[in-house]
Design an enzyme around this catalytic site. Structure first.
Site, PDB file in Angstrom:
ATOM      1  N   HIS A   1      42.188  48.013  35.768  1.00 23.24           N
ATOM      2  CA  HIS A   1      40.778  47.622  35.914  1.00 23.24           C
ATOM      3  C   HIS A   1      39.929  48.885  35.978  1.00 23.24           C
ATOM      4  O   HIS A   1      40.299  49.842  36.652  1.00 23.24           O
ATOM      5  CB  HIS A   1      40.624  46.804  37.204  1.00 23.24           C
ATOM      6  CG  HIS A   1      39.286  46.163  37.369  1.00 23.24           C
ATOM      7  ND1 HIS A   1      38.147  46.866  37.694  1.00 23.24           N
ATOM      8  CD2 HIS A   1      38.900  44.868  37.234  1.00 23.24           C
ATOM      9  CE1 HIS A   1      37.122  46.027  37.757  1.00 23.24           C
ATOM     10  NE2 HIS A   1      37.546  44.810  37.492  1.00 23.24           N
TER      11      HIS A   1
ATOM     12  N   CYS B   1      36.456  45.099  31.953  1.00 22.17           N
ATOM     13  CA  CYS B   1      35.496  44.437  32.836  1.00 22.17           C
ATOM     14  C   CYS B   1      34.083  44.858  32.423  1.00 22.17           C
ATOM     15  O   CYS B   1      33.688  46.015  32.623  1.00 22.17           O
ATOM     16  CB  CYS B   1      35.781  44.814  34.281  1.00 22.17           C
ATOM     17  SG  CYS B   1      34.559  44.142  35.418  1.00 22.17           S
TER      18      CYS B   1
ATOM     19  N   HIS C   1      37.375  40.546  31.914  1.00 15.35           N
ATOM     20  CA  HIS C   1      36.450  40.064  32.939  1.00 15.35           C
ATOM     21  C   HIS C   1      35.078  40.075  32.283  1.00 15.35           C
ATOM     22  O   HIS C   1      34.606  41.144  31.885  1.00 15.35           O
ATOM     23  CB  HIS C   1      36.394  41.025  34.127  1.00 15.35           C
ATOM     24  CG  HIS C   1      37.613  40.979  35.014  1.00 15.35           C
ATOM     25  ND1 HIS C   1      37.699  41.710  36.176  1.00 15.35           N
ATOM     26  CD2 HIS C   1      38.768  40.282  34.911  1.00 15.35           C
ATOM     27  CE1 HIS C   1      38.867  41.458  36.755  1.00 15.35           C
ATOM     28  NE2 HIS C   1      39.537  40.606  36.002  1.00 15.35           N
TER      29      HIS C   1
ATOM     30  N   ASP D   1      33.364  36.370  35.868  1.00 13.91           N
ATOM     31  CA  ASP D   1      33.509  37.259  37.022  1.00 13.91           C
ATOM     32  C   ASP D   1      32.472  36.884  38.061  1.00 13.91           C
ATOM     33  O   ASP D   1      31.941  35.787  38.039  1.00 13.91           O
ATOM     34  CB  ASP D   1      33.420  38.699  36.530  1.00 13.91           C
ATOM     35  CG  ASP D   1      34.211  39.654  37.390  1.00 13.91           C
ATOM     36  OD1 ASP D   1      34.635  39.259  38.474  1.00 13.91           O
ATOM     37  OD2 ASP D   1      34.408  40.800  36.965  1.00 13.91           O
ATOM     38  N   HIS D   2      32.185  37.793  38.934  1.00 14.20           N
ATOM     39  CA  HIS D   2      31.346  37.486  40.096  1.00 14.20           C
ATOM     40  C   HIS D   2      30.228  36.512  39.758  1.00 14.20           C
ATOM     41  O   HIS D   2      29.508  36.706  38.790  1.00 14.20           O
ATOM     42  CB  HIS D   2      30.695  38.765  40.638  1.00 14.20           C
ATOM     43  CG  HIS D   2      31.690  39.855  40.825  1.00 14.20           C
ATOM     44  ND1 HIS D   2      31.329  41.161  40.954  1.00 14.20           N
ATOM     45  CD2 HIS D   2      33.041  39.819  40.892  1.00 14.20           C
ATOM     46  CE1 HIS D   2      32.405  41.896  41.106  1.00 14.20           C
ATOM     47  NE2 HIS D   2      33.465  41.110  41.067  1.00 14.20           N
TER      48      HIS D   2
ATOM     49  N   TYR E   1      32.524  35.274  44.710  1.00 12.89           N
ATOM     50  CA  TYR E   1      33.583  34.351  44.297  1.00 12.89           C
ATOM     51  C   TYR E   1      33.373  32.922  44.770  1.00 12.89           C
ATOM     52  O   TYR E   1      34.307  32.233  45.172  1.00 12.89           O
ATOM     53  CB  TYR E   1      34.949  34.897  44.741  1.00 12.89           C
ATOM     54  CG  TYR E   1      35.376  36.056  43.881  1.00 12.89           C
ATOM     55  CD1 TYR E   1      35.955  35.833  42.636  1.00 12.89           C
ATOM     56  CD2 TYR E   1      35.149  37.369  44.271  1.00 12.89           C
ATOM     57  CE1 TYR E   1      36.324  36.892  41.815  1.00 12.89           C
ATOM     58  CE2 TYR E   1      35.512  38.444  43.460  1.00 12.89           C
ATOM     59  CZ  TYR E   1      36.096  38.185  42.230  1.00 12.89           C
ATOM     60  OH  TYR E   1      36.458  39.224  41.415  1.00 12.89           O
TER      61      TYR E   1
HETATM   62  C1  DNO Z   1      36.283  42.607  41.894  1.00 21.02           C
HETATM   63  C2  DNO Z   1      37.514  42.776  41.153  1.00 21.02           C
HETATM   64  C3  DNO Z   1      38.302  43.975  41.602  1.00 21.02           C
HETATM   65  C4  DNO Z   1      39.631  43.978  40.914  1.00 21.02           C
HETATM   66  C5  DNO Z   1      40.481  45.140  41.246  1.00 21.02           C
HETATM   67  C6  DNO Z   1      41.677  45.157  40.346  1.00 21.02           C
HETATM   68  O1  DNO Z   1      35.724  41.571  41.876  1.00 21.02           O
HETATM   69  O2  DNO Z   1      37.269  42.819  39.807  1.00 21.02           O
HETATM   70  O3  DNO Z   1      38.491  43.931  42.983  1.00 21.02           O
HETATM   71  O4  DNO Z   1      40.344  42.835  41.285  1.00 21.02           O
HETATM   72  O5  DNO Z   1      39.812  46.320  41.128  1.00 21.02           O
HETATM   73  O6  DNO Z   1      42.690  45.835  40.974  1.00 21.02           O
END
Ligand code: DNO
Length: 345
Positions: free
Chosen positions: A198, A236, A263, A308-309, A322
């Site tokens: 990531h 991401c 992501h 994602d978020h 989340y």
């Molecule tokens: C946040 C996530 C990160 C991700 C880590 C992967 O929302 O994208 O915490 O899980 O960095 O190790």
């Protein structure tokens, strides 16, 4: 593409049955959260997680994350022990049929924000980051906003980590990353597991700690450190996209075969390093989410995707970034984009 959603286990206020009701989401992204970082994940615990998810008619698709012990990132004498354990965990995941593992190599801090409930003009709340505010915070005083993850370090541990990292340069971190890859990738390959690093979030050094998974040049350097498909990326958009110089669409076209996990989320850049997380739709932020989806479709890419978020909307309370509602909207928007683009290409 396989649409997935992150689930934090049985303590997550968002349940598997909620997730099952989101159209097109069939895969779950999860982890085992109560095993101390650095210890081996036993096969029976992995199989239990898988079974719990399958009972709901879903599939355990991606592990996010198997965390990397700080001793590995710092390159201490204890790293070989932790690397051996990490490789064993990957073998066990492979035995359970898992083929994708997300992890990061950020020293001490995972994703970092300065505000967790930033009030948006539409009344929703989201996470935001202002660099000047972050730099005025003292990690030793514990006054950081650290959403969604628990560093679990005591003040003394944090002090000692920061002291050790003071002597670790970016080049040292690269060296330690290569050592880690050389140690775990043969096991990953043998176990049929694609590793997906990531990017650093935000993608620049914070609190004087080095960060290297930040831009195209460094991603290329990373992939060459162990030049096989099992050494891949979690692309991401919201992390890399904070820097305007990061052209996500170009990255997708440059290494489509090495992106195992996507992501996809939007952010609004406010200043050079500042941003607010927004709804997923292109017009809501600074990233061309349509263009990003189109690039994946043009590459006939077939990896795992997750929204994602999300913002907190409709009065939802829960784990920052989340909640259910806005991530469900994100998943649905992304599924719609993929369907439309795939049908018209
Ligand atoms: C946040 C996530 C990160 C991700 C880590 C992967 O929302 O994208 O915490 O899980 O960095 O190790």
């Amino acid at each position: 593409m396989k649409m997935t959603m992150r689930w934090y286990g049985h303590d997550d206020p968002v349940t598997l049955s909620h997730i099952k009701q989101i159209p097109n989401v069939t895969g779950i992204v999860s982890a085992i959260y109560d095993i101390p970082v650095g210890e081996v994940w036993p096969l029976d615990r992995i199989l239990k997680l898988k079974e719990d998810i399958e009972k709901e008619g879903l599939t355990l698709s991606v592990i996010e994350s198997v965390p990397v012990h700080e001793d590995i990132k710092m390159g201490t004498g204890k790293r070989d022990y932790y690397i051996k354990n990490y490789a064993e965990t990957l073998r066990n995941l492979g035995k359970a049929g898992i083929d994708c593992v997300c992890y990061n190599f950020m020293p001490v801090f995972d994703w970092t924000r300065t505000e967790l409930k930033h009030l948006n003009p539409d009344g929703s709340n989201s996470l935001s980051y202002v660099h000047e505010t972050a730099m005025a915070m003292d990690p030793l005083k514990g006054d950081l906003s650290l959403p969604g993850w628990d560093s679990s370090y005591t003040k003394d541990e944090m002090q000692s980590l920061l002291r050790t990292y003071a002597n670790i340069s970016e080049e040292d971190l690269w060296t330690n990353l290569k050592y880690f890859l050389d140690g775990v990738m043969p096991a990953a390959e043998e176990a049929g597991v694609n590793m997906a690093i990531h990017p650093d979030d935000p993608p620049f050094p914070i609190f004087g700690l080095p960060r290297v998974i930040t831009n195209k040049e460094n991603l290329i350097r990373f992939l060459k450190l162990y030049d096989k498909p099992c050494n891949g990326l979690t692309l991401c958009t919201g992390s890399l996209g904070v820097l305007e110089s990061n052209d996500i669409i170009d990255m997708i076209h440059t290494f489509p075969d090495r992106i195992h996990f996507a992501h996809i989320r939007n952010i609004k850049r406010e200043n050079e390093c500042d941003f607010t997380e927004t709804a997923h739709k292109t017009e809501c932020g600074s990233l061309d989410i349509y263009g990003i989806v189109r690039a994946y479709c043009e590459e006939k890419w077939d990896g795992y995707v997750r929204p994602d978020h999300g913002r907190m909307i409709w009065g939802e309370e829960g784990r920052f970034g989340y909640g259910l509602f806005d991530r469900a909207l994100g998943a649905t928007y992304l599924s719609g984009l993929f369907e439309a683009v795939e049908k018209t290409l």
